[in-house]
Design an enzyme around this catalytic site. Structure first.
Site, PDB file in Angstrom:
ATOM      1  N   ASP A 150      57.082 -43.159  13.135  1.00 43.77           N
ATOM      2  CA  ASP A 150      56.601 -43.931  12.353  1.00 43.77           C
ATOM      3  C   ASP A 150      55.172 -44.455  12.886  1.00 43.77           C
ATOM      4  O   ASP A 150      54.228 -43.735  13.036  1.00 43.77           O
ATOM      5  CB  ASP A 150      57.546 -44.934  11.811  1.00 43.77           C
ATOM      6  CG  ASP A 150      56.694 -45.659  10.923  1.00 43.77           C
ATOM      7  OD1 ASP A 150      55.779 -45.363  10.145  1.00 43.77           O
ATOM      8  OD2 ASP A 150      57.480 -47.057  10.639  1.00 43.77           O
ATOM      9  N   PHE A 178      59.467 -45.842   2.662  1.00 40.43           N
ATOM     10  CA  PHE A 178      60.687 -46.244   3.447  1.00 40.43           C
ATOM     11  C   PHE A 178      61.790 -45.064   2.962  1.00 40.43           C
ATOM     12  O   PHE A 178      62.197 -45.131   1.662  1.00 40.43           O
ATOM     13  CB  PHE A 178      61.177 -47.552   3.397  1.00 40.43           C
ATOM     14  CG  PHE A 178      62.242 -47.800   4.396  1.00 40.43           C
ATOM     15  CD1 PHE A 178      61.641 -48.036   5.702  1.00 40.43           C
ATOM     16  CD2 PHE A 178      63.522 -47.639   4.331  1.00 40.43           C
ATOM     17  CE1 PHE A 178      62.734 -48.198   6.818  1.00 40.43           C
ATOM     18  CE2 PHE A 178      64.484 -47.883   5.422  1.00 40.43           C
ATOM     19  CZ  PHE A 178      64.039 -48.422   6.491  1.00 40.43           C
ATOM     20  N   ARG A 190      73.055 -43.819   5.676  1.00 39.31           N
ATOM     21  CA  ARG A 190      73.049 -42.674   6.535  1.00 39.31           C
ATOM     22  C   ARG A 190      73.533 -41.488   6.138  1.00 39.31           C
ATOM     23  O   ARG A 190      73.229 -40.420   6.508  1.00 39.31           O
ATOM     24  CB  ARG A 190      73.555 -43.150   8.057  1.00 39.31           C
ATOM     25  CG  ARG A 190      73.134 -44.004   8.617  1.00 39.31           C
ATOM     26  CD  ARG A 190      73.114 -44.204  10.223  1.00 39.31           C
ATOM     27  NE  ARG A 190      73.053 -45.214  10.778  1.00 39.31           N
ATOM     28  CZ  ARG A 190      71.828 -45.685  11.501  1.00 39.31           C
ATOM     29  NH1 ARG A 190      70.851 -44.533  11.383  1.00 39.31           N
ATOM     30  NH2 ARG A 190      71.658 -46.488  11.956  1.00 39.31           N
ATOM     31  N   GLU A 228      64.637 -36.582  17.375  1.00 38.08           N
ATOM     32  CA  GLU A 228      64.373 -37.774  16.587  1.00 38.08           C
ATOM     33  C   GLU A 228      64.474 -37.866  15.052  1.00 38.08           C
ATOM     34  O   GLU A 228      64.168 -36.652  14.474  1.00 38.08           O
ATOM     35  CB  GLU A 228      63.329 -38.411  17.055  1.00 38.08           C
ATOM     36  CG  GLU A 228      62.669 -39.807  16.493  1.00 38.08           C
ATOM     37  CD  GLU A 228      63.975 -41.002  16.722  1.00 38.08           C
ATOM     38  OE1 GLU A 228      64.827 -40.859  16.273  1.00 38.08           O
ATOM     39  OE2 GLU A 228      63.149 -42.053  17.374  1.00 38.08           O
ATOM     40  N   ASP A 229      64.871 -38.792  14.198  1.00 39.23           N
ATOM     41  CA  ASP A 229      64.949 -38.719  12.962  1.00 39.23           C
ATOM     42  C   ASP A 229      63.661 -38.796  12.271  1.00 39.23           C
ATOM     43  O   ASP A 229      63.105 -37.820  11.307  1.00 39.23           O
ATOM     44  CB  ASP A 229      65.673 -39.671  12.327  1.00 39.23           C
ATOM     45  CG  ASP A 229      65.649 -41.261  12.778  1.00 39.23           C
ATOM     46  OD1 ASP A 229      64.778 -41.490  13.544  1.00 39.23           O
ATOM     47  OD2 ASP A 229      66.157 -42.278  12.375  1.00 39.23           O
TER      48      ASP A 229
HETATM   49  P1  IMP Z   1      58.425 -45.859  15.456  1.00 34.16           P
HETATM   50  O1  IMP Z   1      58.734 -46.608  16.907  1.00 34.16           O
HETATM   51  O2  IMP Z   1      57.816 -46.990  14.642  1.00 34.16           O
HETATM   52  O3  IMP Z   1      57.957 -44.640  15.502  1.00 34.16           O
HETATM   53  O4  IMP Z   1      59.995 -45.909  14.902  1.00 34.16           O
HETATM   54  C1  IMP Z   1      60.705 -45.082  14.733  1.00 34.16           C
HETATM   55  C2  IMP Z   1      61.959 -45.421  14.326  1.00 34.16           C
HETATM   56  O5  IMP Z   1      61.801 -46.412  13.092  1.00 34.16           O
HETATM   57  C3  IMP Z   1      62.999 -44.421  13.802  1.00 34.16           C
HETATM   58  O6  IMP Z   1      63.876 -43.992  14.699  1.00 34.16           O
HETATM   59  C4  IMP Z   1      63.782 -45.403  12.598  1.00 34.16           C
HETATM   60  O7  IMP Z   1      64.752 -45.875  13.151  1.00 34.16           O
HETATM   61  C5  IMP Z   1      62.930 -46.287  12.220  1.00 34.16           C
HETATM   62  N1  IMP Z   1      62.301 -45.850  10.821  1.00 34.16           N
HETATM   63  C6  IMP Z   1      60.697 -45.565  10.890  1.00 34.16           C
HETATM   64  N2  IMP Z   1      60.659 -45.498   9.412  1.00 34.16           N
HETATM   65  C7  IMP Z   1      61.859 -45.329   8.933  1.00 34.16           C
HETATM   66  C8  IMP Z   1      62.161 -45.168   7.513  1.00 34.16           C
HETATM   67  O8  IMP Z   1      61.137 -44.655   6.616  1.00 34.16           O
HETATM   68  N3  IMP Z   1      63.301 -44.955   7.034  1.00 34.16           N
HETATM   69  C9  IMP Z   1      64.424 -45.316   8.174  1.00 34.16           C
HETATM   70  N4  IMP Z   1      64.202 -45.812   9.410  1.00 34.16           N
HETATM   71  C10 IMP Z   1      62.685 -45.429   9.871  1.00 34.16           C
HETATM   72 MG    MG Z   2      66.006 -44.645  14.553  1.00 34.33          MG
END
Ligand code: IMP
Ligand code: MG
Length: 173
Positions: free
Chosen positions: A100, A149, A162, A96-97
């Site tokens: 959050d 962010f 990206r 995963e990238d």
């Molecule tokens: P989570 O479900 O809140 O953990 O969200 C994870 C997803 O939110 C990641 O795969 C990203 O697509 C997006 N995301 C969360 N924070 C960022 C950020 O700082 N930049 C870009 N995408 C983010």
């Molecule tokens: Mg994502």
């Protein structure tokens, strides 16, 4: 006007990925390992991580939408592209990238665990723990970052940025 500031350079990213690859090799020396890249943000991390691992790997991708176009995920998760293979009995690493809130990965790990892999771990390039709503166990973490962010090296803001080689903070939107 939006401004970009380099938070983690391409060189730092590559150096850390080599360390993670070595750790994966120590943990899972036999293989094959299924790497499951989460589209689209993990694309570059997936490509570089796969090449840093010497244990045989197979590369698969899944699409997940968290119904959000902006800077926060909305809490609803949907699979937009599922696996084409069965992972039962294999070592699996979800790539995963960024983690959050943890909502996306909590959902995905529950889904994949039902398919009975031999082991199931998470590799994330970035970890932003301040907004965590669900506890997520991360086996391989590139960098922990503050609550800002970020874009670049696969991460987007509304599909832009990206292809930046560095991870950058995007501000003043
Ligand atoms: P989570 O479900 O809140 O953990 O969200 C994870 C997803 O939110 C990641 O795969 C990203 O697509 C997006 N995301 C969360 N924070 C960022 C950020 O700082 N930049 C870009 N995408 C983010
Ligand atoms: Mg994502």
């Amino acid at each position: 006007m939006s401004k970009l500031r380099v938070l983690i350079s391409a060189e730092q990213i590559q150096a850390r990925i080599q360390e993670i690859g070595a750790q994966v090799d120590r943990d899972l020396p036999t293989g094959p390992i299924y790497l499951i890249g989460i589209l689209k943000g993990a694309c570059f991390f997936m490509a570089d991580l796969a090449r840093s691992i010497h244990t045989p790997v197979r590369m698969e991708f899944m699409g997940i939408s968290s119904y959000g176009k902006g800077k926060t995920s909305s809490g609803e998760v949907k699979v937009t592209k599922d696996l084409d293979v069965t992972i039962e009995g294999y070592d699996v690493i979800v790539v995963e990238d960024i983690v959050d809130s943890g909502i996306t990965l909590t959902y995905l790990m529950q889904l994949l665990a039902q398919r009975k892999p031999k082991s199931l771990r998470i590799a994330t390039l970035l970890d932003k723990p301040e907004h965590r709503q669900r506890e997520v166990e991360v086996a391989y973490r590139g960098f922990q970052i503050p609550d800002e962010f970020v874009v670049g090296y696969g991460l987007d803001y509304a599909e832009d940025y990206r292809n930046l080689p560095d991870v950058c903070v995007l501000s003043d939107l």
